[in-house]
Design a protein around this motif. Structure first.
Motif, PDB file in Angstrom:
ATOM      1  N   PRO A  48      25.207  48.570  -9.972  1.00 24.95           N
ATOM      2  CA  PRO A  48      25.403  47.066 -10.250  1.00 24.95           C
ATOM      3  C   PRO A  48      23.977  46.500 -10.339  1.00 24.95           C
ATOM      4  N   LEU A  49      22.972  47.321 -10.184  1.00 27.59           N
ATOM      5  CA  LEU A  49      21.543  46.567 -10.254  1.00 27.59           C
ATOM      6  C   LEU A  49      20.830  46.613 -11.693  1.00 27.59           C
ATOM      7  N   LEU A  50      21.574  47.563 -12.459  1.00 27.20           N
ATOM      8  CA  LEU A  50      21.138  47.587 -13.720  1.00 27.20           C
ATOM      9  C   LEU A  50      22.039  46.935 -14.758  1.00 27.20           C
ATOM     10  N   ARG A  51      21.247  46.208 -15.729  1.00 27.25           N
ATOM     11  CA  ARG A  51      21.860  45.426 -16.708  1.00 27.25           C
ATOM     12  C   ARG A  51      21.272  45.809 -18.203  1.00 27.25           C
ATOM     13  N   LEU A  52      21.543  46.930 -18.525  1.00 28.12           N
ATOM     14  CA  LEU A  52      21.098  47.500 -19.709  1.00 28.12           C
ATOM     15  C   LEU A  52      21.901  47.314 -20.774  1.00 28.12           C
ATOM     16  N   PRO A  53      21.453  47.534 -22.204  1.00 26.53           N
ATOM     17  CA  PRO A  53      22.375  47.413 -23.298  1.00 26.53           C
ATOM     18  C   PRO A  53      23.101  48.729 -23.648  1.00 26.53           C
ATOM     19  N   ALA A  54      23.339  49.588 -22.515  1.00 28.01           N
ATOM     20  CA  ALA A  54      23.935  51.134 -22.665  1.00 28.01           C
ATOM     21  C   ALA A  54      24.787  51.214 -21.393  1.00 28.01           C
ATOM     22  N   ARG A  55      26.143  51.801 -21.744  1.00 27.92           N
ATOM     23  CA  ARG A  55      26.694  51.989 -20.457  1.00 27.92           C
ATOM     24  C   ARG A  55      26.398  53.139 -19.645  1.00 27.92           C
ATOM     25  N   THR A  56      25.951  54.346 -20.519  1.00 28.11           N
ATOM     26  CA  THR A  56      25.660  55.531 -19.802  1.00 28.11           C
ATOM     27  C   THR A  56      24.361  56.033 -20.606  1.00 28.11           C
ATOM     28  N   PHE A  57      23.585  56.735 -19.608  1.00 23.68           N
ATOM     29  CA  PHE A  57      22.098  57.198 -20.056  1.00 23.68           C
ATOM     30  C   PHE A  57      21.828  58.326 -19.040  1.00 23.68           C
ATOM     31  N   ALA A  58      20.795  59.144 -19.458  1.00 30.39           N
ATOM     32  CA  ALA A  58      20.314  60.108 -18.636  1.00 30.39           C
ATOM     33  C   ALA A  58      19.569  59.552 -17.564  1.00 30.39           C
ATOM     34  N   GLY A  59      20.112  59.792 -16.387  1.00 30.13           N
ATOM     35  CA  GLY A  59      19.534  59.329 -14.837  1.00 30.13           C
ATOM     36  C   GLY A  59      18.484  60.068 -14.372  1.00 30.13           C
ATOM     37  N   PRO A  60      18.154  59.802 -13.327  1.00 30.67           N
ATOM     38  CA  PRO A  60      18.160  58.359 -12.605  1.00 30.67           C
ATOM     39  C   PRO A  60      17.364  57.331 -13.156  1.00 30.67           C
ATOM     40  N   ALA A  61      17.492  56.303 -12.386  1.00 31.95           N
ATOM     41  CA  ALA A  61      16.662  55.010 -13.059  1.00 31.95           C
ATOM     42  C   ALA A  61      15.914  54.498 -11.908  1.00 31.95           C
ATOM     43  N   LEU A  62      14.704  54.047 -12.535  1.00 32.85           N
ATOM     44  CA  LEU A  62      13.617  53.377 -11.482  1.00 32.85           C
ATOM     45  C   LEU A  62      13.390  52.120 -12.019  1.00 32.85           C
ATOM     46  N   ILE A  63      13.736  51.012 -10.962  1.00 29.19           N
ATOM     47  CA  ILE A  63      13.725  49.574 -11.497  1.00 29.19           C
ATOM     48  C   ILE A  63      12.383  48.915 -10.935  1.00 29.19           C
ATOM     49  N   ASP A  64      11.720  48.591 -11.692  1.00 33.27           N
ATOM     50  CA  ASP A  64      10.472  47.678 -11.260  1.00 33.27           C
ATOM     51  C   ASP A  64      10.686  46.312 -11.542  1.00 33.27           C
ATOM     52  N   PRO A  65      11.034  45.472 -10.464  1.00 34.74           N
ATOM     53  CA  PRO A  65      11.367  44.087 -10.460  1.00 34.74           C
ATOM     54  C   PRO A  65      10.197  43.082 -10.784  1.00 34.74           C
ATOM     55  N   ALA A  66       8.931  43.691 -11.000  1.00 39.17           N
ATOM     56  CA  ALA A  66       7.853  42.876 -11.357  1.00 39.17           C
ATOM     57  C   ALA A  66       7.492  43.078 -12.915  1.00 39.17           C
ATOM     58  N   GLY A  67       8.382  43.964 -13.397  1.00 40.84           N
ATOM     59  CA  GLY A  67       7.956  44.370 -14.832  1.00 40.84           C
ATOM     60  C   GLY A  67       8.298  43.056 -15.931  1.00 40.84           C
ATOM     61  N   GLY A  68       7.912  43.421 -17.211  1.00 36.32           N
ATOM     62  CA  GLY A  68       8.384  42.163 -18.090  1.00 36.32           C
ATOM     63  C   GLY A  68       7.793  42.573 -19.335  1.00 36.32           C
ATOM     64  N   VAL A  69       7.955  41.519 -20.217  1.00 36.55           N
ATOM     65  CA  VAL A  69       7.325  41.651 -21.545  1.00 36.55           C
ATOM     66  C   VAL A  69       6.098  40.515 -21.534  1.00 36.55           C
ATOM     67  N   ILE A  70       5.019  41.544 -22.069  1.00 32.56           N
ATOM     68  CA  ILE A  70       3.748  40.790 -22.083  1.00 32.56           C
ATOM     69  C   ILE A  70       3.715  40.077 -23.372  1.00 32.56           C
ATOM     70  N   ARG A  71       3.439  38.525 -23.532  1.00 30.77           N
ATOM     71  CA  ARG A  71       3.405  37.771 -24.399  1.00 30.77           C
ATOM     72  C   ARG A  71       2.116  37.700 -25.132  1.00 30.77           C
TER      73      ARG A  71
END
Length: 290
Positions: A48-71
């Motif tokens: 439930p921590l993942l909020r991705l545009p896909a329901r399934t994908f090859a895992g596992p997954a790493l969450i970087d909470p400080a990541g983001g888009v460089i403007r």
């Protein structure tokens, strides 16, 4: 360091929406982040921590909470404003080291840093510095996010798996999802030309969206074209000869605040920073060589 820039600029320079990295190799990313003391979490697809545009994908997954888009546009505005009248726009065609200074076209300077993207190799060669010259075409394409999609997605980096492209994905603008990916090198080789490379990349990325991103429409609405050195990988590479320092690498904007300090110091004291990252050669100085 980006946080310090944001404070000085008075505006957020990174949209901290978080970043997810997925695929079999993410354990190495997690180990590196752990060694650096960076916050992260490993989860499996379906978390439930993942909020991705896909329901399934090859895992596992790493969450970087400080990541983001460089403007980048915000950063450009901030840096150009900070430089003020000390910044001068001019086309540079040739660099030559003299007995005591460095000539840049008709002007002379105490020190020169060459950090010119695809033009670096040609300029550096003029002062006897060898940097990678091979180039490859690359395309990033934006697609509409479907109205029924969940709330704002984090950035997403996928490792190649089971014939699926390795990709990088992020919110380009409200309601718009950008996808760039690893396309067959034969299809984006420099000698094949830009039009053919763009067509191949567009087809591959659109097919990827149609098959793997149910919350994104496979309808291209914008694109960004660039060139890069094939096979170089992320990292910072430096080569010095006398008063001239050339630097190259991939994804250098990610390191912008660090590079600013390193390159400024190198201009002052004549040093060459140590190379970093998997894509480069060992540090070498050409100071004094013919």
């Amino acid at each position: 360091m980006f946080a310090a820039w944001s404070e000085a600029a008075g505006v957020e320079l990174i949209d901290e929406v978080g970043t997810v990295v997925s695929g079999a190799e993410v354990g190495k990313w997690a180990d590196a982040m752990g060694s650096a003391g960076a916050a992260h979490e490993m989860v499996e697809p379906g978390s439930p921590l993942l909020r991705l545009p896909a329901r399934t994908f090859a895992g596992p997954a790493l969450i970087d909470p400080a990541g983001g888009v460089i403007r980048v546009d915000r950063i450009r505005t901030f840096l150009v404003g900070a430089a003020g009248t000390r910044l001068r726009h001019a086309r540079v065609d040739a660099i030559e080291e003299t007995a005591s200074r460095v000539r840049v076209d008709s002007d002379t300077f105490d020190a020169v840093v060459i950090c010119a993207g695809a033009a670096t190799s040609a300029l550096a060669a003029g002062v006897g510095i060898d940097t990678p010259s091979a180039l490859e075409h690359h395309l990033r394409v934006s697609f509409p996010i479907r109205p029924e999609a969940p709330a704002r997605f984090p950035c997403w980096i996928t490792e190649p798996a089971d014939g699926v492209l390795g990709t990088y994905q992020h919110l380009a603008a409200p309601g718009t999802w950008a996808v760039g990916g690893d396309v067959d090198p034969a299809l984006v080789a420099w000698e094949g030309g830009r039009p053919a490379a763009e067509r191949a990349s567009l087809e591959a990325l659109t097919a990827y969206v149609a098959e793997h991103l149910p919350f994104v429409e496979p309808r291209p609405i914008a694109r960004v074209y660039c060139t890069h050195n094939p096979g170089l990988g992320d990292g910072l590479q430096f080569v010095r000869r006398g008063r001239v320092l050339a630097m190259y690498g991939e994804n250098l904007m990610k390191f912008a605040p660090l590079l600013g300090e390193m390159l400024a110091q190198s201009c002052v004291d004549g040093s060459a920073p140590a190379n970093a990252g998997p894509g480069g050669r060992k540090f070498r100085s050409l100071r004094g060589s013919k």
